[in-house]
Design a protein around this motif. Structure first.
Motif, PDB file in Angstrom:
ATOM      1  N   ILE A   1      -5.968   3.898  -4.613  1.00 49.55           N
ATOM      2  CA  ILE A   1      -6.200   3.522  -3.103  1.00 49.55           C
ATOM      3  C   ILE A   1      -6.870   2.338  -3.018  1.00 49.55           C
ATOM      4  N   VAL A   2      -8.054   2.165  -3.281  1.00 51.87           N
ATOM      5  CA  VAL A   2      -8.769   0.992  -3.341  1.00 51.87           C
ATOM      6  C   VAL A   2      -8.102  -0.129  -4.095  1.00 51.87           C
ATOM      7  N   ASP A   3      -7.721   0.134  -5.248  1.00 50.75           N
ATOM      8  CA  ASP A   3      -6.928  -0.811  -6.169  1.00 50.75           C
ATOM      9  C   ASP A   3      -5.582  -1.306  -5.307  1.00 50.75           C
ATOM     10  N   VAL A   4      -4.847  -0.591  -4.633  1.00 51.03           N
ATOM     11  CA  VAL A   4      -3.619  -0.895  -3.984  1.00 51.03           C
ATOM     12  C   VAL A   4      -3.975  -1.820  -2.858  1.00 51.03           C
ATOM     13  N   ILE A   5      -5.080  -1.531  -2.262  1.00 50.53           N
ATOM     14  CA  ILE A   5      -5.649  -2.322  -0.988  1.00 50.53           C
ATOM     15  C   ILE A   5      -5.999  -3.699  -1.534  1.00 50.53           C
ATOM     16  N   ARG A   6      -6.719  -3.749  -2.724  1.00 51.60           N
ATOM     17  CA  ARG A   6      -7.174  -5.075  -3.279  1.00 51.60           C
ATOM     18  C   ARG A   6      -5.837  -5.936  -3.681  1.00 51.60           C
ATOM     19  N   GLU A   7      -4.829  -5.207  -4.318  1.00 51.53           N
ATOM     20  CA  GLU A   7      -3.465  -5.722  -4.698  1.00 51.53           C
ATOM     21  C   GLU A   7      -2.582  -6.403  -3.379  1.00 51.53           C
ATOM     22  N   ALA A   8      -2.703  -5.605  -2.436  1.00 45.93           N
ATOM     23  CA  ALA A   8      -2.275  -6.070  -1.138  1.00 45.93           C
ATOM     24  C   ALA A   8      -2.994  -7.488  -0.678  1.00 45.93           C
TER      25      ALA A   8
ATOM     26  N   VAL B   1       1.051  -1.258   0.059  1.00 51.27           N
ATOM     27  CA  VAL B   1      -0.228   0.008   0.123  1.00 51.27           C
ATOM     28  C   VAL B   1       0.809   1.187  -0.150  1.00 51.27           C
ATOM     29  N   GLU B   2       2.162   1.242   1.001  1.00 44.97           N
ATOM     30  CA  GLU B   2       2.822   2.527   0.837  1.00 44.97           C
ATOM     31  C   GLU B   2       3.431   2.730  -0.639  1.00 44.97           C
ATOM     32  N   GLN B   3       4.055   1.789  -1.126  1.00 39.73           N
ATOM     33  CA  GLN B   3       4.524   1.646  -2.701  1.00 39.73           C
ATOM     34  C   GLN B   3       3.370   2.087  -3.635  1.00 39.73           C
ATOM     35  N   GLY B   4       2.305   1.434  -3.549  1.00 36.67           N
ATOM     36  CA  GLY B   4       1.179   1.807  -4.395  1.00 36.67           C
ATOM     37  C   GLY B   4       0.843   3.112  -4.319  1.00 36.67           C
ATOM     38  N   VAL B   5       0.575   3.747  -3.170  1.00 31.98           N
ATOM     39  CA  VAL B   5       0.016   5.039  -3.082  1.00 31.98           C
ATOM     40  C   VAL B   5       1.106   5.990  -3.568  1.00 31.98           C
TER      41      VAL B   5
END
Ligand code: CA
Length: 247
Positions: A75-82, A54-58
Motif C-alpha cells: 500500500i505504501v509502495d502504490v501511494i509512492r507510485e501515485a 492506488v485502486e489498481q495497485g491495491v
C-alpha cells in the motif's frame, strides 16, 4: 467479510469545479478519497491519477493474496507510485506544474481481521462502532501541528486563517513520500467514513456522528452529510465514502 458502501461527492456552493476523487469498491474492500489542488483543473487530474494508481495497485496486491506486513508495504509502495505519476505528469504539462493531492485509503485485509488505513494530507478516516466515532487519521496540516504542541485548540484550528494549509501531499512533498499507516482491528458492523476536508472544516465530529447514527439508510446518511456541509455555505468540494463491514 462482506462490505457495502455509500458514497457521494459534491462541488459545494463556492468552487467552480470538483477536484475531489473517490473510489468505493465493496467487492474488493478498497475505499479511498483524494482531494486535489492546483489551478486550471490540475487538482482534478492529480486526485484522479492518485485514485486510479492506488485502486489498481491495491487490487493487484490483493489479487496476489498479500496480507500482513507485505500488504502494508504494498500500500505504501502504490501511494509512492501515485506520487511519482503525478510528478511526472506535472513535469510534462506546464499547466499542471505544482499540482498535488491528498490521499486516504482503507483496505480490508484478506484475513478479515483488520483494515489498513493509509493517508497523506488532511482527508480523514473515521471508524464508527457502538455509537462512538473514532478518528483514525491525524491531519497533515499546520494547524494540527499547532494543536499537537498545545498552541491551538481544535476549535480555534477549525476557524484559523491557515486551517487549509497542508504539510504533506502527493505530488508536492519530499522524496520518499512519508505515508502514515494504521491497522484497525475489524469487527462485523464496523462503519468507516472517509471524507475530504470540505466536510470536516464545517462539521465537527459530534455533528458527523449525529448524522451517521440517525435512524436512516446509509445512502441517506451520506447525502445528509453533504447537505449539512452545503447548509454551512459549502465552501469547498465535499466527498464522503461510508463503508460497512456487514453484520
Ligand atoms: Ca478540499
Amino acid at each position: 467479510m462482506h462490505w457495502t458502501a455509500s458514497a457521494m461527492s459534491d462541488r459545494g456552493r463556492v468552487r467552480p469545479g470538483n477536484e475531489d476523487a473517490f473510489r468505493a469498491r465493496p467487492d474488493l474492500g478498497i475505499f479511498l478519497v483524494a482531494d486535489g489542488m492546483g489551478g486550471h483543473a490540475a487538482g482534478e487530474v492529480a486526485s484522479t491519477v492518485a485514485a486510479d494508481v492506488v485502486e489498481q495497485g491495491v487490487e493487484t496486491a490483493l489479487a496476489a493474496h498479500q496480507d500482513g506486513p507485505a500488504l502494508d508495504a504494498a500500500i505504501v509502495d502504490v501511494i509512492r507510485e501515485a506520487d511519482r505519476a503525478i510528478r511526472t505528469r506535472a513535469s510534462r504539462e506546464v499547466d499542471k506544474a505544482g499540482m498535488g493531492t491528498t490521499l486516504t485509503v482503507a483496505v480490508a485485509a484478506p484475513s478479515g481481521e483488520h483494515v489498513v488505513v493509509a493517508h497523506v494530507g488532511d482527508s480523514r478516516a473515521y471508524r464508527l462502532r457502538d455509537g462512538t466515532l473514532h478518528r483514525i487519521t491525524t491531519d497533515h496540516t499546520w494547524v494540527q501541528e499547532q494543536i499537537g504542541r498545545g498552541l491551538l485548540t481544535p476549535e480555534q484550528a477549525r476557524s484559523h486563517p491557515s486551517a487549509s494549509v497542508i504539510t504533506r501531499a502527493l505530488g508536492v512533498g519530499g522524496t520518499p513520500l512519508q505515508v502514515d499507516l494504521h491497522r484497525e482491528p475489524l469487527r462485523r458492523g464496523d462503519v468507516f467514513l472517509l471524507c475530504s476536508d470540505g466536510l470536516t472544516t464545517v462539521l465537527d465530529d459530534d455533528e458527523i456522528l449525529a448524522i451517521l447514527t440517525a435512524d436512516t439508510t446509509w445512502d441517506t446518511a451520506a447525502e445528509r452529510l453533504v447537505e449539512a456541509a452545503n447548509s454551512r455555505g459549502g465552501p469547498d468540494n465535499i466527498t464522503v465514502v461510508v463503508a460497512r463491514a456487514k453484520a
